[in-house]
Design a protein around this motif. Structure first.
Motif, PDB file in Angstrom:
ATOM      1  N   PHE A 266       6.912  -1.876  -2.570  1.00 32.06           N
ATOM      2  CA  PHE A 266       5.753  -2.701  -2.235  1.00 32.06           C
ATOM      3  C   PHE A 266       4.810  -2.065  -1.216  1.00 32.06           C
ATOM      4  O   PHE A 266       3.797  -2.668  -0.875  1.00 32.06           O
ATOM      5  CB  PHE A 266       6.224  -4.056  -1.710  1.00 32.06           C
ATOM      6  CG  PHE A 266       7.069  -4.815  -2.687  1.00 32.06           C
ATOM      7  CD1 PHE A 266       6.524  -5.264  -3.881  1.00 32.06           C
ATOM      8  CD2 PHE A 266       8.403  -5.064  -2.432  1.00 32.06           C
ATOM      9  CE1 PHE A 266       7.297  -5.961  -4.797  1.00 32.06           C
ATOM     10  CE2 PHE A 266       9.192  -5.758  -3.348  1.00 32.06           C
ATOM     11  CZ  PHE A 266       8.628  -6.202  -4.538  1.00 32.06           C
ATOM     12  N   VAL A 267       5.131  -0.864  -0.741  1.00 35.01           N
ATOM     13  CA  VAL A 267       4.238  -0.183   0.193  1.00 35.01           C
ATOM     14  C   VAL A 267       3.904   1.229  -0.291  1.00 35.01           C
ATOM     15  O   VAL A 267       2.742   1.557  -0.549  1.00 35.01           O
ATOM     16  CB  VAL A 267       4.856  -0.123   1.611  1.00 35.01           C
ATOM     17  CG1 VAL A 267       3.959   0.692   2.549  1.00 35.01           C
ATOM     18  CG2 VAL A 267       5.056  -1.520   2.174  1.00 35.01           C
ATOM     19  N   VAL A 268       4.917   2.083  -0.412  1.00 36.64           N
ATOM     20  CA  VAL A 268       4.690   3.488  -0.728  1.00 36.64           C
ATOM     21  C   VAL A 268       4.139   3.669  -2.144  1.00 36.64           C
ATOM     22  O   VAL A 268       3.106   4.327  -2.342  1.00 36.64           O
ATOM     23  CB  VAL A 268       5.994   4.299  -0.558  1.00 36.64           C
ATOM     24  CG1 VAL A 268       5.776   5.752  -0.954  1.00 36.64           C
ATOM     25  CG2 VAL A 268       6.482   4.212   0.884  1.00 36.64           C
ATOM     26  N   TYR A 269       4.822   3.084  -3.136  1.00 41.31           N
ATOM     27  CA  TYR A 269       4.377   3.271  -4.517  1.00 41.31           C
ATOM     28  C   TYR A 269       3.009   2.614  -4.774  1.00 41.31           C
ATOM     29  O   TYR A 269       2.142   3.222  -5.415  1.00 41.31           O
ATOM     30  CB  TYR A 269       5.433   2.746  -5.490  1.00 41.31           C
ATOM     31  CG  TYR A 269       5.404   3.457  -6.822  1.00 41.31           C
ATOM     32  CD1 TYR A 269       6.124   4.631  -7.022  1.00 41.31           C
ATOM     33  CD2 TYR A 269       4.646   2.971  -7.873  1.00 41.31           C
ATOM     34  CE1 TYR A 269       6.092   5.298  -8.243  1.00 41.31           C
ATOM     35  CE2 TYR A 269       4.607   3.626  -9.091  1.00 41.31           C
ATOM     36  CZ  TYR A 269       5.335   4.784  -9.266  1.00 41.31           C
ATOM     37  OH  TYR A 269       5.291   5.441 -10.476  1.00 41.31           O
ATOM     38  N   PRO A 270       2.754   1.389  -4.301  1.00 48.20           N
ATOM     39  CA  PRO A 270       1.407   0.828  -4.459  1.00 48.20           C
ATOM     40  C   PRO A 270       0.325   1.674  -3.791  1.00 48.20           C
ATOM     41  O   PRO A 270      -0.798   1.759  -4.294  1.00 48.20           O
ATOM     42  CB  PRO A 270       1.528  -0.552  -3.805  1.00 48.20           C
ATOM     43  CG  PRO A 270       2.957  -0.913  -3.972  1.00 48.20           C
ATOM     44  CD  PRO A 270       3.705   0.384  -3.794  1.00 48.20           C
ATOM     45  N   GLU A 271       0.654   2.296  -2.647  1.00 44.57           N
ATOM     46  CA  GLU A 271      -0.322   3.169  -1.994  1.00 44.57           C
ATOM     47  C   GLU A 271      -0.683   4.339  -2.903  1.00 44.57           C
ATOM     48  O   GLU A 271      -1.860   4.730  -3.003  1.00 44.57           O
ATOM     49  CB  GLU A 271       0.242   3.680  -0.670  1.00 44.57           C
ATOM     50  CG  GLU A 271      -0.729   4.566   0.098  1.00 44.57           C
ATOM     51  CD  GLU A 271      -0.124   5.130   1.376  1.00 44.57           C
ATOM     52  OE1 GLU A 271      -0.854   5.831   2.098  1.00 44.57           O
ATOM     53  OE2 GLU A 271       1.064   4.858   1.643  1.00 44.57           O
ATOM     54  N   ALA A 272       0.334   4.891  -3.573  1.00 48.38           N
ATOM     55  CA  ALA A 272       0.071   5.985  -4.502  1.00 48.38           C
ATOM     56  C   ALA A 272      -0.735   5.510  -5.705  1.00 48.38           C
ATOM     57  O   ALA A 272      -1.653   6.204  -6.173  1.00 48.38           O
ATOM     58  CB  ALA A 272       1.395   6.599  -4.961  1.00 48.38           C
ATOM     59  N   LEU A 273      -0.411   4.326  -6.199  1.00 47.22           N
ATOM     60  CA  LEU A 273      -1.157   3.783  -7.341  1.00 47.22           C
ATOM     61  C   LEU A 273      -2.627   3.584  -7.002  1.00 47.22           C
ATOM     62  O   LEU A 273      -3.510   3.782  -7.849  1.00 47.22           O
ATOM     63  CB  LEU A 273      -0.541   2.451  -7.776  1.00 47.22           C
ATOM     64  CG  LEU A 273       0.883   2.499  -8.356  1.00 47.22           C
ATOM     65  CD1 LEU A 273       1.409   1.084  -8.569  1.00 47.22           C
ATOM     66  CD2 LEU A 273       0.910   3.267  -9.670  1.00 47.22           C
ATOM     67  N   ALA A 274      -2.899   3.202  -5.748  1.00 46.77           N
ATOM     68  CA  ALA A 274      -4.278   2.959  -5.335  1.00 46.77           C
ATOM     69  C   ALA A 274      -5.112   4.231  -5.341  1.00 46.77           C
ATOM     70  O   ALA A 274      -6.345   4.173  -5.439  1.00 46.77           O
ATOM     71  CB  ALA A 274      -4.297   2.330  -3.949  1.00 46.77           C
ATOM     72  N   GLN A 275      -4.462   5.400  -5.247  1.00 45.71           N
ATOM     73  CA  GLN A 275      -5.183   6.667  -5.236  1.00 45.71           C
ATOM     74  C   GLN A 275      -5.473   7.191  -6.637  1.00 45.71           C
ATOM     75  O   GLN A 275      -6.225   8.157  -6.789  1.00 45.71           O
ATOM     76  CB  GLN A 275      -4.359   7.725  -4.480  1.00 45.71           C
ATOM     77  CG  GLN A 275      -3.908   7.304  -3.097  1.00 45.71           C
ATOM     78  CD  GLN A 275      -5.054   6.945  -2.187  1.00 45.71           C
ATOM     79  OE1 GLN A 275      -6.076   7.626  -2.172  1.00 45.71           O
ATOM     80  NE2 GLN A 275      -4.887   5.872  -1.423  1.00 45.71           N
ATOM     81  N   MET A 276      -4.911   6.581  -7.644  1.00 41.50           N
ATOM     82  CA  MET A 276      -5.090   7.049  -9.022  1.00 41.50           C
ATOM     83  C   MET A 276      -6.381   6.501  -9.617  1.00 41.50           C
ATOM     84  O   MET A 276      -6.849   5.427  -9.239  1.00 41.50           O
ATOM     85  CB  MET A 276      -3.906   6.602  -9.889  1.00 41.50           C
ATOM     86  CG  MET A 276      -2.563   7.157  -9.504  1.00 41.50           C
ATOM     87  SD  MET A 276      -1.281   6.581 -10.655  1.00 41.50           S
ATOM     88  CE  MET A 276       0.186   7.202  -9.851  1.00 41.50           C
ATOM     89  N   PRO A 277      -6.945   7.225 -10.572  1.00 34.08           N
ATOM     90  CA  PRO A 277      -8.054   6.653 -11.343  1.00 34.08           C
ATOM     91  C   PRO A 277      -7.573   5.443 -12.145  1.00 34.08           C
ATOM     92  O   PRO A 277      -6.418   5.391 -12.588  1.00 34.08           O
ATOM     93  CB  PRO A 277      -8.458   7.806 -12.275  1.00 34.08           C
ATOM     94  CG  PRO A 277      -7.912   9.040 -11.642  1.00 34.08           C
ATOM     95  CD  PRO A 277      -6.665   8.624 -10.933  1.00 34.08           C
ATOM     96  N   ILE A 278      -8.406   4.468 -12.299  1.00 35.74           N
ATOM     97  CA  ILE A 278      -8.073   3.209 -12.982  1.00 35.74           C
ATOM     98  C   ILE A 278      -6.802   2.617 -12.376  1.00 35.74           C
ATOM     99  O   ILE A 278      -5.849   2.262 -13.072  1.00 35.74           O
ATOM    100  CB  ILE A 278      -7.901   3.402 -14.500  1.00 35.74           C
ATOM    101  CG1 ILE A 278      -8.861   4.446 -15.052  1.00 35.74           C
ATOM    102  CG2 ILE A 278      -8.111   2.088 -15.246  1.00 35.74           C
ATOM    103  CD1 ILE A 278      -8.687   4.731 -16.523  1.00 35.74           C
ATOM    104  N   SER A 279      -6.769   2.530 -11.051  1.00 34.32           N
ATOM    105  CA  SER A 279      -5.563   2.086 -10.346  1.00 34.32           C
ATOM    106  C   SER A 279      -5.086   0.701 -10.759  1.00 34.32           C
ATOM    107  O   SER A 279      -3.867   0.469 -10.827  1.00 34.32           O
ATOM    108  CB  SER A 279      -5.792   2.127  -8.830  1.00 34.32           C
ATOM    109  OG  SER A 279      -6.927   1.369  -8.462  1.00 34.32           O
TER     110      SER A 279
END
Length: 537
Positions: A266-279
């Motif tokens: 709920f913190v690390v992986y969502p942070e990575a997802l937010a950096q992706m295109p079409i997050s």
């Protein structure tokens, strides 16, 4: 437990543990549901630090800390602050927005209604799926057990296309041998197996009871652990390819971005997802996968509890389908109510405490007992397995540290509460034995119940034949009697002081004379007292 009456307390302990796991597991799924709904917008809400729940410690990559005003005039209240450490936008979203986390267990505050409604939805869906028992559950599991593989593959492909993914995969595949000296590593690895396989919780036994009687159980017992471990190994590439990307973006090592427990999901992986295109797309896929995996486990765990209770309550619950339907609803409603403390603003502290209590010593304490029941204690394999369990338990106790959550150290009263949680299921094991010895006939303590065996008459052959089980129909029969090297069981428990032909456990049949007694406390039914003589036919 009908197999050995003395260990009925062990069966009850497994039901209690499964119930505790189900209660807090549903809350974790509620978190996933919250994130899933929040992801369905043009930008994920944990991407930037310009929200009303963010503090001056938040950093999303748009601030320049080398400037006097990193916020470029947008946060004047932060200019005179001294920063000791910074937090990611996803960290503050989870703790300040989703949880509204308080300072500790001493400050639980009120219920967080958004999480409570998510938890209510989780239990409503669970009840709908389990309303018809294994009939409805079996159909749903075909989807919930296979669909995550499609999502895992999609996320893996996306992760392998990110910069820095090899850093994460290399970290994942490179062992740190020094960690083997820590008992917590061995314990955590075992707990992972306990949870993923459902061992020591009664789930495997409960689900296996619905199989065909001649189902190839040996084949299943080999396939399931192999498939389970390979799936976990495969999922590791999905996680660490993205963590490698995060480390590359932050120009740091992978071990600096890795987190455990809820922090990873709920913190690390969502942070990575937010950096992706079409997050938002990848966030939706990720949390759908998390929910599917979570529901698949929750359905089985809850059905385990219901199956165990229904087996014990017998005809009272199974008298009508309507009564069974209401019973299932009551179980789900009760679990929802018991989960309310974990949906308060301080509920994460309770959830973490329950997770560490149930998943730690409790699994290790029950595992040797269940192992001894199923296996022959005289075998070297059982000795080695139980010895290793005891070594890990001792080392874990010696290396035990007070429970923590991030920087918060649990107070002494919370630690005492965790040990009470550990003791609660375990105490039923000796308590049942003491109760049976005091209130029932203790000579039956180490024997199966009279109705133990296959459910259908056509399967009661060989070891499970009526001849072999009828001996235990006498309420006070204590043991299989031996005379002249033969073991006997009695076919007729109503006639007294007569000579009959009794079926021994091994051929040939033997004619034996039994001395019987009658006890008025057992409805004047006779029971075998001794073998007077035996003659081989």
């Amino acid at each position: 437990m009908k197999y050995i009456i003395a260990l009925s307390g062990l069966g009850l302990a497994m039901i209690i543990v499964s119930a505790l796991v189900a209660i807090y597991y549903a809350v974790i799924i509620a978190y996933c549901l919250y994130f899933l709904v929040a992801s369905m917008q043009s930008e994920v809400p944990w991407k930037y630090c310009d929200n009303n729940w963010n503090t001056c410690d938040c950093r999303d990559g748009n601030q320049n800390d080398s400037l006097i005003d990193p916020w470029n005039g947008t946060r004047p209240e932060c200019l005179n602050m001294t920063y000791t450490h910074t937090k990611s936008a996803s960290d503050e979203y989870f703790n300040h927005k989703v949880l509204e986390k308080t300072s500790g267990m001493d400050d639980m505050q009120g219920v967080k209604w958004t999480l409570t409604l998510c938890n209510l939805f989780v239990w409503l869906l669970t009840f709908i799926v389990l309303s018809r028992g294994i009939k409805s559950l079996g159909k749903v599991v075909y989807f919930s057990a296979t669909f995550p593989y499609i999502l895992l593959t999609a996320l893996l492909i996306r992760g392998l296309l990110l910069e820095g993914h090899m850093e994460g995969i290399t970290f994942y595949l490179t062992p740190d041998w020094s960690k083997l000296t820590e008992a917590s590593v061995w314990s955590d690895a075992a707990v992972q197996i306990f949870y993923s396989l459902g061992t020591c919780q009664g789930g495997l036994i409960a689900m296996a009871s619905y199989n065909q009687f001649k189902n190839n159980t040996l084949r299943d017992s080999l396939l399931i652990p192999v498939i389970n471990c390979l799936t976990s190994f495969y999922a590791g590439f999905v996680i660490f390819s993205v963590l490698g990307f995060m480390a590359h973006k932050k120009n740091t090592s992978v071990d600096q971005v890795v987190d455990e427990g809820p922090g990873l999901a709920f913190v690390v992986y969502p942070e990575a997802l937010a950096q992706m295109p079409i997050s938002p797309l990848w966030a939706v896929l990720f949390f759908i996968m998390m929910m599917t995996l979570g529901f698949s486990s929750l359905f089985s765990i809850t059905e385990t509890v219901i199956t165990g209770l229904v087996d014990q309550m017998g005809d009272f619950v199974q008298e009508s389908s309507r009564r069974l339907y209401i019973f299932r609803f009551c179980i789900c409603a009760l679990f929802f109510l018991l989960g309310l403390p974990m949906t308060t603003k301080g509920g994460m502290y309770m959830l973490n405490l329950l997770d560490k209590s149930v998943g730690g010593f409790l699994c290790w304490q029950r595992k040797p007992k269940e192992h001894n029941v199923i296996n022959d204690d005289e075998s070297s394999g059982s000795f080695d397995a139980n010895s290793s369990d005891k070594v890990v338990i001792v080392l874990k106790a010696l290396q035990w540290k007070p429970y923590t959550l991030d920087d918060y150290v649990y107070p002494d009263w919370a630690t005492a509460l965790s040990w009470l949680i550990v003791a609660f299921p375990i105490v039923f094991i000796p308590a049942w034995i003491l109760y049976y010895c005091a209130c029932r006939d203790k000579r039956n303590l180490c024997h199966p119940k009279a109705n133990w065996g296959p459910a259908f008459e056509e399967n009661r052959t060989g070891l499970y034949s009526k001849d072999l089980t009828s001996f235990y129909q006498s309420p006070v029969a204590s043991t299989v009697l031996e005379k002249d090297g033969y073991q006997f069981i009695r076919k007729d428990t109503n006639e007294v002081n007569k000579t009959h032909i009794y079926q021994p456990y091994s051929e040939p049949p033997v004619m034996a004379t039994f001395e019987s007694r009658t006890d008025s406390s057992y409805d004047n039914k006779s029971y075998i007292h001794d073998v007077v003589e035996s003659t081989k036919l």
